[in-house]
Design a protein around this motif. Structure first.
Motif, short mmCIF file in Angstrom:
data_model
loop_
_atom_site.label_atom_id
_atom_site.label_comp_id
_atom_site.label_asym_id
_atom_site.label_seq_id
_atom_site.Cartn_x
_atom_site.Cartn_y
_atom_site.Cartn_z
N THR A 13 6.65 -4.21 -2.62
CA THR A 13 6.86 -2.83 -3.02
C THR A 13 6.65 -2.67 -4.52
N THR A 14 7.20 -3.58 -5.29
CA THR A 14 7.04 -3.54 -6.75
C THR A 14 5.58 -3.71 -7.14
N ILE A 15 4.89 -4.61 -6.47
CA ILE A 15 3.47 -4.83 -6.73
C ILE A 15 2.66 -3.55 -6.47
N GLY A 16 2.97 -2.88 -5.37
CA GLY A 16 2.24 -1.64 -5.06
C GLY A 16 2.43 -0.57 -6.11
N ILE A 17 3.67 -0.41 -6.59
CA ILE A 17 3.93 0.58 -7.64
C ILE A 17 3.17 0.19 -8.91
N ALA A 18 3.16 -1.10 -9.23
CA ALA A 18 2.45 -1.56 -10.43
C ALA A 18 0.95 -1.31 -10.32
N ARG A 19 0.38 -1.55 -9.16
CA ARG A 19 -1.05 -1.24 -8.96
C ARG A 19 -1.32 0.22 -9.29
N HIS A 20 -0.45 1.10 -8.83
CA HIS A 20 -0.62 2.52 -9.09
C HIS A 20 -0.50 2.80 -10.58
N PHE A 21 0.43 2.13 -11.24
CA PHE A 21 0.60 2.34 -12.68
C PHE A 21 -0.67 1.97 -13.44
N PHE A 22 -1.23 0.80 -13.16
CA PHE A 22 -2.44 0.38 -13.86
C PHE A 22 -3.59 1.36 -13.60
N GLU A 23 -3.72 1.83 -12.36
CA GLU A 23 -4.76 2.80 -12.03
C GLU A 23 -4.56 4.12 -12.79
N GLU A 24 -3.32 4.58 -12.82
CA GLU A 24 -3.04 5.85 -13.48
C GLU A 24 -3.23 5.74 -14.99
N ALA A 25 -2.88 4.58 -15.56
CA ALA A 25 -3.09 4.37 -17.00
C ALA A 25 -4.59 4.43 -17.32
N LYS A 26 -5.40 3.80 -16.48
CA LYS A 26 -6.85 3.85 -16.70
C LYS A 26 -7.37 5.28 -16.57
N ARG A 27 -6.86 6.01 -15.59
CA ARG A 27 -7.31 7.39 -15.40
C ARG A 27 -6.96 8.24 -16.62
N LEU A 28 -5.75 8.05 -17.13
CA LEU A 28 -5.32 8.82 -18.30
C LEU A 28 -6.19 8.51 -19.51
N VAL A 29 -6.44 7.22 -19.73
CA VAL A 29 -7.26 6.82 -20.88
C VAL A 29 -8.68 7.37 -20.75
N GLU A 30 -9.22 7.33 -19.55
CA GLU A 30 -10.57 7.86 -19.33
C GLU A 30 -10.61 9.37 -19.62
N SER A 31 -9.53 10.07 -19.26
CA SER A 31 -9.50 11.51 -19.50
C SER A 31 -9.44 11.85 -20.99
N ASP A 33 0.83 -1.21 0.00
CA ASP A 33 0.00 0.00 0.00
C ASP A 33 0.86 1.26 0.00
N ALA A 34 1.96 1.23 0.74
CA ALA A 34 2.84 2.40 0.79
C ALA A 34 3.41 2.70 -0.60
N ALA A 35 3.81 1.65 -1.31
CA ALA A 35 4.35 1.83 -2.66
C ALA A 35 3.28 2.26 -3.64
N TRP A 36 2.05 1.83 -3.41
CA TRP A 36 0.92 2.30 -4.22
C TRP A 36 0.71 3.79 -4.03
N VAL A 37 0.92 4.28 -2.83
CA VAL A 37 0.79 5.72 -2.57
C VAL A 37 1.86 6.49 -3.34
N ASP A 38 3.11 6.07 -3.19
CA ASP A 38 4.23 6.72 -3.89
C ASP A 38 5.41 5.75 -3.87
N GLY A 39 6.09 5.63 -5.00
CA GLY A 39 7.16 4.64 -5.13
C GLY A 39 8.32 4.88 -4.18
N SER A 40 8.85 6.09 -4.14
CA SER A 40 10.00 6.37 -3.26
C SER A 40 9.61 6.23 -1.79
N PHE A 41 8.43 6.72 -1.45
CA PHE A 41 7.91 6.57 -0.09
C PHE A 41 7.82 5.09 0.28
#
Length: 347
Positions: free
Chosen positions: A220-238, A61-69
């Motif tokens: 940590t890698t999984i959390g970052i990837a979750r964020h990537f998939f979410e952000e990709a969907k958000r971008l496509v929707e926009s 979850d922490a990596a989903w929030v922000d990768g470096s964090f």
């Protein structure tokens, strides 16, 4: 683990964290308040002492929030494994601090010579995440005249940090090189993570160390990837309205591609969590973990990371010119994912 207010706060600093190359004080304060560097530190030392499956979810979850964090939360907490390998008084001094963070390396790239009461150590170690806010440093060094390698603890004033972390992802982790020159380390500040004394005890400290470390990094890698998939969907929707006007069918095509790449990733993640839970339950019951289970766990760490990276690479090609701009969230998350998945335990 993280309410929306906290998520929003941390993400509001993501751009600054990347540009400065380190966490902002506001984000560090969140970590200290929630004891996120102390998930494997005993309550006697003001730690949170979580079961491994619970900590794995925090790292994700922490990596989903922000990768470096997320990376620093995971690395910082992972050092809690040292509590039970250090002399009790020294462990209490190191880990009892509110702002404890250990930056270090497992590379045996230092040399030590024995003297009365301890050792004189000289060496240089790369990729020490969190070096700018560390309260202690640890590293391995070979003891001259023997076949022994010890882990040594250094105080910040004994260390020179060489700011050379210029990776294209996880820029906010300040994973710099540090060096010491003729630093005296008392005998009670040496330890061996593979030969713990269990002065402080918990089932976490008995879990096999390499699968433990691999699972933390994979989460940590999984959390970052979750964020990537979410952000990709958000971008496509926009872009949906624009694409439907000028490029009919593109929205549906890209959405389908995202789903095609995300599904096998989610399948691997589910298997990963199931095996973590099962091996932990067996471990707590006192059952010996089989070599096959430990191998399977390490392979799942690799395959989940592999699915994340390969899926992101495929999707990235469909997201347009905006995706190549480093100032965008999507670009930063994409780079963080590749940097995290490059760890030797995931390849």
């Amino acid at each position: 683990m993280f309410d929306q207010k906290t998520v929003n706060l941390i993400r509001s600093y993501s751009y600054e964290i990347e540009k400065r190359g380190e966490l902002s004080q506001e984000v560090l304060d969140v970590i200290y308040e929630q004891k996120l560097f102390k998930l494997f530190v005993p309550e006697d030392l003001d730690g949170r002492m979580m079961p491994l499956p619970d900590a794995i979810k925090v790292f994700e979850d922490a990596a989903w929030v922000d990768g470096s964090f997320g990376w620093l939360v995971q690395i910082g907490s992972g050092a809690g494994f040292f509590v039970t390998t250090m002399e009790p008084d020294w462990a209490s001094e190191v880990f009892g601090k509110r702002d404890v963070y250990i930056a270090g390396s497992d590379r045996p790239s230092g040399k030590a010579r024995a003297v009365d009461g301890g050792y004189i150590v000289t060496g240089e170690w790369k990729f020490c995440s969190g070096s700018k806010h560390a309260t202690a440093f640890t590293a391995n060094a070979h003891v001259q005249g023997s076949d022994i390698t010890h882990a040594f603890t250094f105080l910040p004033e004994q260390v020179e940090v060489i700011e050379d972390w210029d990776a294209f992802g996880l820029k906010g982790t300040n994973s710099h090189t540090f060096k010491v020159q003729e630093a005296f380390v008392p005998e009670n500040r040496t330890f061996d993570v593979l030969k713990p004394h269990f002065h402080f005890d918990n089932p976490v400290y008995h879990y096999p160390f390499v699968p433990f470390a691999a699972a933390n990094i994979a989460a940590t890698t999984i959390g970052i990837a979750r964020h990537f998939f979410e952000e990709a969907k958000r971008l496509v929707e926009s872009k949906k309205e624009l694409w439907q006007q000028y490029e009919p069918g593109r929205f549906e095509q890209v959405t389908k591609k995202i789903n095609e790449m995300e599904t096998p990733f989610k399948d691997e993640v589910e298997k990963f969590h199931v095996l973590i839970d099962r091996t932990w339950d067996q471990h707590v019951r006192g059952e010996m973990l089989s070599d096959l289970d430990l191998i399977d766990l390490q392979e799942l760490c690799k395959s989940a990371a592999g699915r994340a990276v390969s899926g992101a690479q495929v999707i990235y090609r469909f997201l347009g010119m905006g995706a190549i701009m480093e100032s965008t969230d999507l670009n930063r998350i994409y780079r963080d994912l590749h940097a995290a998945s490059q760890h030797k335990l995931l390849v």
